[in-house]
Design a protein around this motif. Structure first.
Motif, short mmCIF file in Angstrom:
data_model
loop_
_atom_site.label_atom_id
_atom_site.label_comp_id
_atom_site.label_asym_id
_atom_site.label_seq_id
_atom_site.Cartn_x
_atom_site.Cartn_y
_atom_site.Cartn_z
N LEU A 66 0.83 -1.20 0.00
CA LEU A 66 0.00 0.00 0.00
C LEU A 66 0.87 1.26 0.00
N ILE A 67 1.95 1.24 0.77
CA ILE A 67 2.86 2.38 0.81
C ILE A 67 3.47 2.63 -0.57
N ILE A 68 3.84 1.55 -1.25
CA ILE A 68 4.39 1.68 -2.60
C ILE A 68 3.37 2.30 -3.55
N PHE A 69 2.11 1.85 -3.45
CA PHE A 69 1.06 2.40 -4.31
C PHE A 69 0.81 3.89 -4.01
N VAL A 70 0.88 4.26 -2.73
CA VAL A 70 0.70 5.67 -2.36
C VAL A 70 1.80 6.53 -2.98
N VAL A 71 3.04 6.05 -2.91
CA VAL A 71 4.16 6.79 -3.51
C VAL A 71 3.97 6.92 -5.02
N LEU A 72 3.57 5.83 -5.65
CA LEU A 72 3.33 5.86 -7.10
C LEU A 72 2.22 6.85 -7.45
N GLY A 73 1.15 6.83 -6.63
CA GLY A 73 0.03 7.74 -6.89
C GLY A 73 0.42 9.20 -6.78
N HIS A 74 1.37 9.52 -5.89
CA HIS A 74 1.76 10.90 -5.70
C HIS A 74 2.77 11.39 -6.73
N VAL A 75 3.50 10.49 -7.36
CA VAL A 75 4.49 10.93 -8.35
C VAL A 75 3.93 10.90 -9.77
N MET A 76 2.78 10.25 -9.97
CA MET A 76 2.18 10.19 -11.30
C MET A 76 1.34 11.42 -11.59
N PRO A 77 1.22 11.81 -12.85
CA PRO A 77 0.31 12.92 -13.21
C PRO A 77 -1.14 12.51 -12.95
N GLU A 78 -1.97 13.48 -12.59
CA GLU A 78 -3.34 13.18 -12.19
C GLU A 78 -4.21 12.65 -13.33
N ASP A 79 -3.85 12.93 -14.58
CA ASP A 79 -4.65 12.46 -15.70
C ASP A 79 -4.24 11.05 -16.14
N ASN A 80 -3.35 10.42 -15.36
CA ASN A 80 -2.91 9.06 -15.67
C ASN A 80 -3.95 8.06 -15.20
N THR A 81 -4.22 7.03 -16.01
CA THR A 81 -5.23 6.02 -15.66
C THR A 81 -4.85 5.24 -14.41
N VAL A 82 -3.56 4.91 -14.28
CA VAL A 82 -3.09 4.18 -13.11
C VAL A 82 -3.27 5.03 -11.85
N HIS A 83 -3.02 6.33 -11.98
CA HIS A 83 -3.21 7.26 -10.85
C HIS A 83 -4.66 7.22 -10.38
N PHE B 270 -7.44 2.16 5.88
CA PHE B 270 -8.33 2.13 7.04
C PHE B 270 -8.80 0.71 7.34
N ILE B 271 -9.07 -0.07 6.30
CA ILE B 271 -9.47 -1.47 6.49
C ILE B 271 -8.35 -2.25 7.15
N LEU B 272 -7.12 -2.05 6.67
CA LEU B 272 -5.96 -2.71 7.26
C LEU B 272 -5.79 -2.28 8.72
N ASN B 273 -6.01 -1.00 8.99
CA ASN B 273 -5.91 -0.51 10.36
C ASN B 273 -6.96 -1.19 11.25
N GLY B 274 -8.15 -1.40 10.72
CA GLY B 274 -9.18 -2.10 11.48
C GLY B 274 -8.78 -3.52 11.82
N MET B 275 -8.12 -4.19 10.90
CA MET B 275 -7.62 -5.54 11.17
C MET B 275 -6.60 -5.53 12.31
N LEU B 276 -5.69 -4.56 12.25
CA LEU B 276 -4.65 -4.47 13.28
C LEU B 276 -5.24 -4.09 14.64
N LEU B 277 -6.23 -3.21 14.65
CA LEU B 277 -6.87 -2.83 15.91
C LEU B 277 -7.61 -4.01 16.51
N SER B 278 -8.23 -4.81 15.66
CA SER B 278 -8.92 -6.01 16.14
C SER B 278 -7.92 -6.99 16.74
N TYR B 279 -6.77 -7.13 16.09
CA TYR B 279 -5.75 -8.09 16.54
C TYR B 279 -5.15 -7.68 17.88
N THR B 280 -5.04 -6.37 18.12
CA THR B 280 -4.42 -5.88 19.35
C THR B 280 -5.44 -5.56 20.44
#
Length: 217
Positions: A17-34, A46-56
């Motif tokens: 997810l962190i990698i995708f966030v970095v990619l999203g911020h360096v790509m132009p906004e009119d890019n399909t992948v963006h 947020f979903i991942l955070n919910g899993m971790l909160l449930s686990y702890t």
């Protein structure tokens, strides 16, 4: 409390997810992948955070104490928010040629938890976790005899609050921050509902590795 064993697959997902966030911020906004990345990457956090909160067992922690949800949230989310936000504010002010109006609005955005750039996520996550904690603690008071019905009832309430931001229009910055957090809390609850599936997958993986190690000794 002894730390529970890490679930590595959640760490891998977090890294992706962190990698995708970095990619999203360096790509132009009119890019399909963006556009594709921005259609799902924040709800996934947020979903991942919910899993971790449930686990702890997050909802069983007290509200006010050194290990409580507010103190820990301030230490892990709000302090980094202001620390990085102030640094980013100075950099942007310098890039604007030390424009006073630019600095003023950045201070306002930072103070109202609107965030500067991607820093909005930190206070949003902090308030979303508090909303999630409060609603789940409420479930300790509203208890049905049937555990499944009780859990389903509170989950529906938590997810249903996501409708509020789409039904009420607000131009106030604080209200919009709260609305962001409400939506985040709903995705956190969704993560908690999905976590048992992750636990089962992790259990199956452990069993497979154990059997494999025994067979190939």
């Amino acid at each position: 409390m002894v730390d529970r064993e890490r679930i590595l697959c959640l760490d891998y997902v977090k890294g992706m997810l962190i990698i995708f966030v970095v990619l999203g911020h360096v790509m132009p906004e009119d890019n399909t992948v963006h556009s594709w990345i921005y259609s799902w990457h924040m709800p996934a956090f947020f979903i991942l955070n919910g899993m971790l909160l449930s686990y702890t067992s997050y909802v069983r922690k007290p509200l006010l104490c050194v290990e409580g949800v507010i103190f820990q949230g301030i230490k892990k989310l709000i302090i980094p928010y202001y620390s990085y936000g102030c640094l980013l504010m100075v950099v942007r002010w310098w890039n604007s040629g030390f424009d006073v109006a630019n600095l003023k609005w950045q201070i306002v955005d930072l103070g109202y938890f609107w965030g500067i750039g991607a820093t909005w996520f930190l206070p949003c996550l902090f308030f979303a976790q508090l909303i999630y904690w409060g609603l789940k603690r409420l479930s300790f008071q509203i208890t049905f005899r049937n555990y499944i019905i009780n859990r389903l009832f509170m989950s529906l309430i938590t997810i249903a609050i996501m409708i509020i931001p789409f039904k009420i229009k607000a131009d106030n910055v604080i209200a919009m921050v709260i609305f962001r957090s409400i939506i985040g809390a709903a995705f956190i609850e969704l993560g908690e509902l999905l976590f048992p599936v992750i636990e089962k997958i992790n259990g199956i993986k452990k069993s497979f590795l154990l059997v494999t190690s025994v067979l190939y000794r």
